[in-house]
Design a protein around this motif. Structure first.
Motif, short mmCIF file in Angstrom:
data_model
loop_
_atom_site.label_atom_id
_atom_site.label_comp_id
_atom_site.label_asym_id
_atom_site.label_seq_id
_atom_site.Cartn_x
_atom_site.Cartn_y
_atom_site.Cartn_z
N THR A 51 0.84 -1.20 0.00
CA THR A 51 0.00 0.00 0.00
C THR A 51 0.87 1.25 0.00
O THR A 51 0.59 2.23 -0.69
N ALA A 52 1.96 1.20 0.79
CA ALA A 52 2.90 2.33 0.80
C ALA A 52 3.54 2.53 -0.56
O ALA A 52 3.88 3.66 -0.94
N MET A 53 3.71 1.45 -1.31
CA MET A 53 4.29 1.53 -2.65
C MET A 53 3.28 1.95 -3.71
O MET A 53 3.61 2.05 -4.89
N ARG A 54 2.02 2.15 -3.31
CA ARG A 54 0.92 2.50 -4.21
C ARG A 54 0.54 1.34 -5.15
O ARG A 54 -0.12 1.56 -6.16
N ILE A 55 0.98 0.13 -4.82
CA ILE A 55 0.59 -1.03 -5.61
C ILE A 55 -0.79 -1.51 -5.19
O ILE A 55 -1.60 -1.94 -6.01
N LEU A 56 -1.08 -1.39 -3.91
CA LEU A 56 -2.40 -1.73 -3.38
C LEU A 56 -3.05 -0.48 -2.79
O LEU A 56 -2.36 0.47 -2.39
N VAL A 57 -4.36 -0.50 -2.73
CA VAL A 57 -5.13 0.60 -2.15
C VAL A 57 -6.14 0.01 -1.18
O VAL A 57 -6.90 -0.89 -1.53
N THR A 58 -6.13 0.49 0.06
CA THR A 58 -7.08 0.01 1.07
C THR A 58 -8.25 0.97 1.16
O THR A 58 -8.07 2.18 1.34
N ARG A 59 -9.44 0.44 1.00
CA ARG A 59 -10.66 1.25 1.11
C ARG A 59 -11.36 0.87 2.40
O ARG A 59 -11.78 -0.27 2.58
N GLN A 60 -11.49 1.84 3.28
CA GLN A 60 -12.07 1.60 4.59
C GLN A 60 -13.43 0.94 4.48
O GLN A 60 -14.34 1.45 3.83
N GLY A 61 -13.56 -0.22 5.13
CA GLY A 61 -14.83 -0.92 5.14
C GLY A 61 -15.18 -1.65 3.86
O GLY A 61 -16.26 -2.23 3.75
N ASP A 62 -14.27 -1.63 2.91
CA ASP A 62 -14.58 -2.26 1.62
C ASP A 62 -13.54 -3.28 1.19
O ASP A 62 -13.78 -4.09 0.30
N GLY A 63 -12.36 -3.23 1.77
CA GLY A 63 -11.34 -4.20 1.42
C GLY A 63 -10.12 -3.57 0.77
O GLY A 63 -9.98 -2.34 0.72
N THR A 64 -9.24 -4.41 0.27
CA THR A 64 -8.00 -3.96 -0.36
C THR A 64 -8.02 -4.29 -1.84
O THR A 64 -8.40 -5.41 -2.24
N TYR A 65 -7.63 -3.32 -2.65
CA TYR A 65 -7.69 -3.46 -4.10
C TYR A 65 -6.31 -3.23 -4.70
O TYR A 65 -5.47 -2.54 -4.13
#
Length: 233
Positions: A51-65
């Motif tokens: 996520t810090a690398m901007r490869i993943l994005v965490t959406r609060q209450g919705d999961g990780t994309y």
């Protein structure tokens, strides 16, 4: 290889293989941990790192994309390297900038509109009246960024941002300890703008080369003299 590093590499491999496409949601934590043969704690650490690398994005209450994976987005994380660079590392970044920025300036010649050129003139006008180093650097960045953004290549724009961040520029300008260097920068900016207004790509590239090379040569000389620019306050 540490378990967290292994988890990072496994998730990257899934993305590269197309198992996880840009914008897709990661499987639930327990499912993915089982699939990768890792503990959930190792997986969480890997997700935080990606996520810090901007490869993943965490959406609060919705999961990780998986993020969009657009190159300019991923390159943002490299700006820290320029922020902390000093001495020879900073010089190496400037050398790469000297190779890229003149070409970008030449490409901008045919892309800049009359309104763009007017805005560039306004930026230089504000730069002339800057009361502090930070204010001058802010206008300096805006000037160069406005030129390269006209090319319409976000990867190029981000690369040049990475090569010369605000922190790095403030440190270098402060390190010169002389008003003469700022005055020279003003004159070099005017030469670049003059070439852009003339729609002369070769002259624009030459002016940009002189501008970046002047900073590069000063920094190289300071290293020889053992007088490296101070860290930013």
């Amino acid at each position: 290889m540490a378990l967290t590093d292994e988890a990072i590499e496994n998730i990257k491999a899934m993305i590269v293989a197309g198992e996880l496409a840009p914008g897709s949601r990661l499987p639930k934590e327990d499912v993915l941990a089982c699939q990768l043969g890792l503990s959930r704690s190792s997986l969480r650490e890997a997700v935080r790192a990606l996520t810090a690398m901007r490869i993943l994005v965490t959406r609060q209450g919705d999961g990780t994309y998986v993020s969009s994976l657009e190159p300019h987005l991923l390159l943002e994380t490299l700006s820290f390297a320029a922020d902390v660079s000093q001495g020879r590392a900073a010089l190496q970044l400037l050398q790469v900038r000297r190779l890229m920025e003149p070409a970008a300036t030449a490409l901008a010649v045919t892309a800049l509109t009359p309104q763009d050129l007017e805005e560039l003139g306004d930026i230089l006008g504000r730069s002339r009246t800057a009361a502090t180093v930070d204010e001058f650097v802010a206008h300096d960045i805006a000037f160069h960024l406005r030129i390269v953004e006209a090319v319409g290549n976000p990867v190029l724009s981000m690369l040049l941002r990475v090569l010369s961040t605000r922190t790095q520029r403030v440190r270098i300008v402060r390190g010169t300890r002389t008003q003469r260097s700022v005055e020279r920068a003003h004159a070099e900016h005017e030469e670049i703008l003059r070439a852009l207004r003339a729609r002369d790509a070769q002259l624009a590239a030459s002016a940009a080369t002189v501008h970046v090379a002047a900073v590069e040569h000063w920094l190289a000389g300071s290293l020889v003299d053992g007088d490296e620019p101070p860290a930013d306050d």
